[in-house]
Design a protein around this motif. Structure first.
Motif, mmCIF file in Angstrom:
data_model
loop_
_atom_site.group_PDB
_atom_site.id
_atom_site.type_symbol
_atom_site.label_atom_id
_atom_site.label_comp_id
_atom_site.label_asym_id
_atom_site.label_seq_id
_atom_site.Cartn_x
_atom_site.Cartn_y
_atom_site.Cartn_z
ATOM 1 N N PHE A 120 0.831 -1.206 0.000
ATOM 2 C CA PHE A 120 0.000 0.000 0.000
ATOM 3 C C PHE A 120 0.863 1.253 0.000
ATOM 4 C CE2 PHE A 120 -2.104 -3.367 2.357
ATOM 5 C CZ PHE A 120 -3.363 -3.410 1.774
ATOM 6 N N SER A 121 0.387 2.266 -0.738
ATOM 7 C CA SER A 121 0.957 3.609 -0.604
ATOM 8 C C SER A 121 -0.161 4.519 -0.155
ATOM 9 C CB SER A 121 1.470 4.125 -1.946
ATOM 10 O OG SER A 121 2.590 3.405 -2.353
ATOM 11 N N LEU A 122 0.200 5.498 0.660
ATOM 12 C CA LEU A 122 -0.784 6.502 1.052
ATOM 13 C C LEU A 122 -0.968 7.448 -0.129
ATOM 14 C CD1 LEU A 122 -2.496 7.769 3.356
ATOM 15 C CD2 LEU A 122 -0.486 9.176 3.894
ATOM 16 N N LYS A 123 -2.248 7.644 -0.537
ATOM 17 C CA LYS A 123 -2.524 8.500 -1.690
ATOM 18 C C LYS A 123 -2.461 9.960 -1.227
ATOM 19 C CE LYS A 123 -6.332 8.850 -4.924
ATOM 20 N NZ LYS A 123 -5.752 9.187 -6.210
ATOM 21 N N ASP A 124 -1.279 10.525 -1.321
ATOM 22 C CA ASP A 124 -1.079 11.912 -0.895
ATOM 23 C C ASP A 124 0.074 12.506 -1.703
ATOM 24 O OD1 ASP A 124 -0.206 14.255 0.413
ATOM 25 O OD2 ASP A 124 -1.059 13.576 2.315
ATOM 26 N N ASP A 125 -0.303 13.274 -2.733
ATOM 27 C CA ASP A 125 0.696 13.838 -3.659
ATOM 28 C C ASP A 125 1.746 14.686 -2.936
ATOM 29 O OD1 ASP A 125 -0.291 12.626 -5.889
ATOM 30 O OD2 ASP A 125 -1.410 14.374 -6.615
ATOM 31 N N ASP A 126 1.307 15.465 -1.934
ATOM 32 C CA ASP A 126 2.254 16.353 -1.231
ATOM 33 C C ASP A 126 3.340 15.542 -0.531
ATOM 34 O OD1 ASP A 126 0.802 18.481 -2.082
ATOM 35 O OD2 ASP A 126 -0.328 18.712 -0.199
ATOM 36 N N LEU A 127 2.993 14.325 -0.101
ATOM 37 C CA LEU A 127 3.969 13.471 0.590
ATOM 38 C C LEU A 127 4.664 12.516 -0.385
ATOM 39 C CD1 LEU A 127 1.892 12.506 3.792
ATOM 40 C CD2 LEU A 127 3.661 14.256 3.596
ATOM 41 N N GLY A 128 4.277 12.570 -1.659
ATOM 42 C CA GLY A 128 4.876 11.684 -2.671
ATOM 43 C C GLY A 128 4.396 10.241 -2.542
ATOM 44 N N ASP A 129 3.138 10.052 -2.122
ATOM 45 C CA ASP A 129 2.525 8.705 -2.022
ATOM 46 C C ASP A 129 3.444 7.704 -1.303
ATOM 47 O OD1 ASP A 129 0.428 9.760 -3.494
ATOM 48 O OD2 ASP A 129 1.077 8.868 -5.391
ATOM 49 N N PRO A 130 3.768 7.946 -0.022
ATOM 50 C CA PRO A 130 4.718 7.051 0.653
ATOM 51 C C PRO A 130 4.162 5.648 0.900
ATOM 52 C CG PRO A 130 3.732 8.555 2.230
ATOM 53 C CD PRO A 130 3.254 8.995 0.875
ATOM 54 N N LEU A 131 5.061 4.674 0.873
ATOM 55 C CA LEU A 131 4.702 3.298 1.231
ATOM 56 C C LEU A 131 4.158 3.319 2.662
ATOM 57 C CD1 LEU A 131 5.182 0.421 -0.074
ATOM 58 C CD2 LEU A 131 7.223 0.279 1.358
ATOM 59 N N ILE A 132 3.079 2.560 2.894
ATOM 60 C CA ILE A 132 2.473 2.547 4.231
ATOM 61 C C ILE A 132 2.152 1.108 4.616
ATOM 62 C CG2 ILE A 132 0.150 3.090 3.305
ATOM 63 C CD1 ILE A 132 -0.373 4.732 5.837
ATOM 64 N N ALA A 133 2.392 0.767 5.876
ATOM 65 C CA ALA A 133 2.157 -0.603 6.344
ATOM 66 C C ALA A 133 0.717 -0.769 6.840
ATOM 67 C CB ALA A 133 3.136 -0.935 7.471
ATOM 68 N N GLU A 134 0.268 -2.033 6.891
ATOM 69 C CA GLU A 134 -1.092 -2.311 7.367
ATOM 70 C C GLU A 134 -1.331 -1.721 8.753
ATOM 71 O OE1 GLU A 134 -0.807 -6.559 5.406
ATOM 72 O OE2 GLU A 134 -2.337 -6.497 6.979
ATOM 73 N N ASN A 135 -0.323 -1.829 9.622
ATOM 74 C CA ASN A 135 -0.465 -1.301 10.981
ATOM 75 C C ASN A 135 -0.688 0.204 10.993
ATOM 76 O OD1 ASN A 135 -0.365 -3.576 12.583
ATOM 77 N ND2 ASN A 135 1.878 -3.667 12.508
ATOM 78 N N HIS A 136 -0.010 0.911 10.090
ATOM 79 C CA HIS A 136 -0.223 2.359 9.980
ATOM 80 C C HIS A 136 -1.658 2.640 9.536
ATOM 81 C CE1 HIS A 136 4.298 2.601 8.925
ATOM 82 N NE2 HIS A 136 4.148 3.053 10.155
ATOM 83 N N ILE A 137 -2.100 1.875 8.542
ATOM 84 C CA ILE A 137 -3.451 2.100 7.979
ATOM 85 C C ILE A 137 -4.508 1.928 9.072
ATOM 86 C CG2 ILE A 137 -5.167 1.194 6.333
ATOM 87 C CD1 ILE A 137 -2.754 0.366 4.546
ATOM 88 N N LEU A 138 -4.326 0.897 9.890
ATOM 89 C CA LEU A 138 -5.308 0.625 10.952
ATOM 90 C C LEU A 138 -5.201 1.653 12.075
ATOM 91 C CD1 LEU A 138 -5.058 -3.276 11.095
ATOM 92 C CD2 LEU A 138 -6.767 -1.868 9.919
ATOM 93 N N ALA A 139 -3.973 1.957 12.505
ATOM 94 C CA ALA A 139 -3.790 2.892 13.626
ATOM 95 C C ALA A 139 -4.200 4.314 13.251
ATOM 96 C CB ALA A 139 -2.333 2.870 14.098
ATOM 97 N N LEU A 140 -4.017 4.656 11.970
ATOM 98 C CA LEU A 140 -4.407 5.999 11.527
ATOM 99 C C LEU A 140 -5.870 6.032 11.058
ATOM 100 C CD1 LEU A 140 -1.138 6.981 9.586
ATOM 101 C CD2 LEU A 140 -1.854 7.732 11.870
ATOM 102 N N GLU A 141 -6.533 4.873 11.173
ATOM 103 C CA GLU A 141 -7.959 4.737 10.807
ATOM 104 C C GLU A 141 -8.243 5.198 9.368
ATOM 105 O OE1 GLU A 141 -9.764 6.712 14.238
ATOM 106 O OE2 GLU A 141 -10.187 4.733 15.071
ATOM 107 N N ILE A 142 -7.321 4.822 8.482
ATOM 108 C CA ILE A 142 -7.521 5.103 7.052
ATOM 109 C C ILE A 142 -8.525 4.088 6.498
ATOM 110 C CG2 ILE A 142 -6.345 5.099 4.791
ATOM 111 C CD1 ILE A 142 -3.834 6.043 6.485
ATOM 112 N N ALA A 143 -8.444 2.869 6.999
ATOM 113 C CA ALA A 143 -9.450 1.838 6.697
ATOM 114 C C ALA A 143 -9.588 0.964 7.939
ATOM 115 C CB ALA A 143 -9.011 1.002 5.495
ATOM 116 N N ALA A 144 -10.776 0.368 8.091
ATOM 117 C CA ALA A 144 -11.008 -0.544 9.219
ATOM 118 C C ALA A 144 -10.431 -1.915 8.870
ATOM 119 C CB ALA A 144 -12.496 -0.643 9.497
#
Ligand code: TMP
Length: 245
Positions: A120-144
């Motif tokens: 996964f990459s975080l869809k954020d052009d300003d940050l340059g779509d950084p690689l993101i781990a499942e744990n980040h996605i869950l902890a940041l509540e990007i997806a359940a």
């Protein structure tokens, strides 16, 4: 297009309000960008080709039980879709090492992976779509968690199907990027659906025999022949390129 209300302009598409509630129209442009908008250009006719390839791929995927936002193609460059709230993730599946993975791990492009990778990459052009781990996605509540599991299961199924689909026309599916959204009306009991597009803009396709690149890497890497490559993918898929334009 002036009579339609524009919702959003992206790098390769414009989204307009659809004719019915909870629908949007995706308009496919010829504009091409790479390296987060650093490189800009046009691939003549790309919008028409990508609209039609996306129509075909989304239709085949829905036939194998993948829920998608796609409703119908309206014209050369437009398709009607269900409105979704895009989950800000670029979901990438890889079968063979290429692109950023080769660079990141110092690997040779073309190395076949013993099992596919979903990342996964975080869809954020300003940050340059950084690689993101499942744990980040869950902890940041990007997806359940249940959403993330569904997204991974759907991506694996899309990969299994499309590898065979493209192999059937002599193309190796190296990797691809998907985007998912939450339906705003929850129609058909589905909530998470495949959204955006599937085209040579967001996948890598190599000719099995010649190993030629038949995708946007031709533009990213200044290889030339991008129009011809997109047309050839369409031709092999049996997609008609007769246009209304
Ligand atoms: P990558 O090797 O550059 O990470 O790309 C992996 C796949 O994702 C490749 O098929 C191209 C696609 N992709 C996009 O569709 N959009 C993007 O912004 C990026 C970086 C890659």
């Amino acid at each position: 297009m002036s009579d339609k209300e524009m919702l959003y302009e992206g790098k390769a598409k414009i989204l307009y309000k659809g004719p019915r509630p909870d629908t949007i129209i995706q308009y496919f442009k010829d504009d091409a960008t790479a390296f987060n908008n650093v490189k800009k250009g046009t691939i003549t006719g790309k919008g028409i080709i990508n609209n039609k390839i996306t129509e075909l791929v989304m239709t085949r995927l829905s036939e194998i039980g993948i829920p998608t936002h796609f409703i119908e193609r309206l014209s050369d460059r437009e398709q009607l879709c269900h409105e979704v709230q895009i989950i800000p993730l670029e979901v990438i599946a890889r079968n063979t090492v290429a692109g950023s993975m080769a660079k990141k791990f110092g690997l040779e492009e073309g190395l076949k992976l013993p099992r596919p990778i979903i990342e996964f990459s975080l869809k954020d052009d300003d940050l340059g779509d950084p690689l993101i781990a499942e744990n980040h996605i869950l902890a940041l509540e990007i997806a359940a968690e249940d959403e993330l599991i569904e997204i991974m299961e759907m991506t694996a199924k899309v990969n299994d199907f499309l590898r065979g689909f493209f192999a059937g026309i002599g193309l190796e599916l190296i990797d691809f990027k998907l985007e998912f959204g939450r339906l705003t009306d929850g129609e058909d009991g589905h909530f998470i659906v495949l959204a955006d597009e599937f085209s040579p803009d967001n996948c890598r396709l190599w000719d099995f025999k010649t190993r030629e690149k038949m995708d946007k890497d031709r533009f990213r890497r200044d290889l030339g022949g991008e129009v011809e490559a997109y047309q050839e993918v369409a031709r092999r898929l049996g997609v008609s390129l007769e246009t209304e334009e």
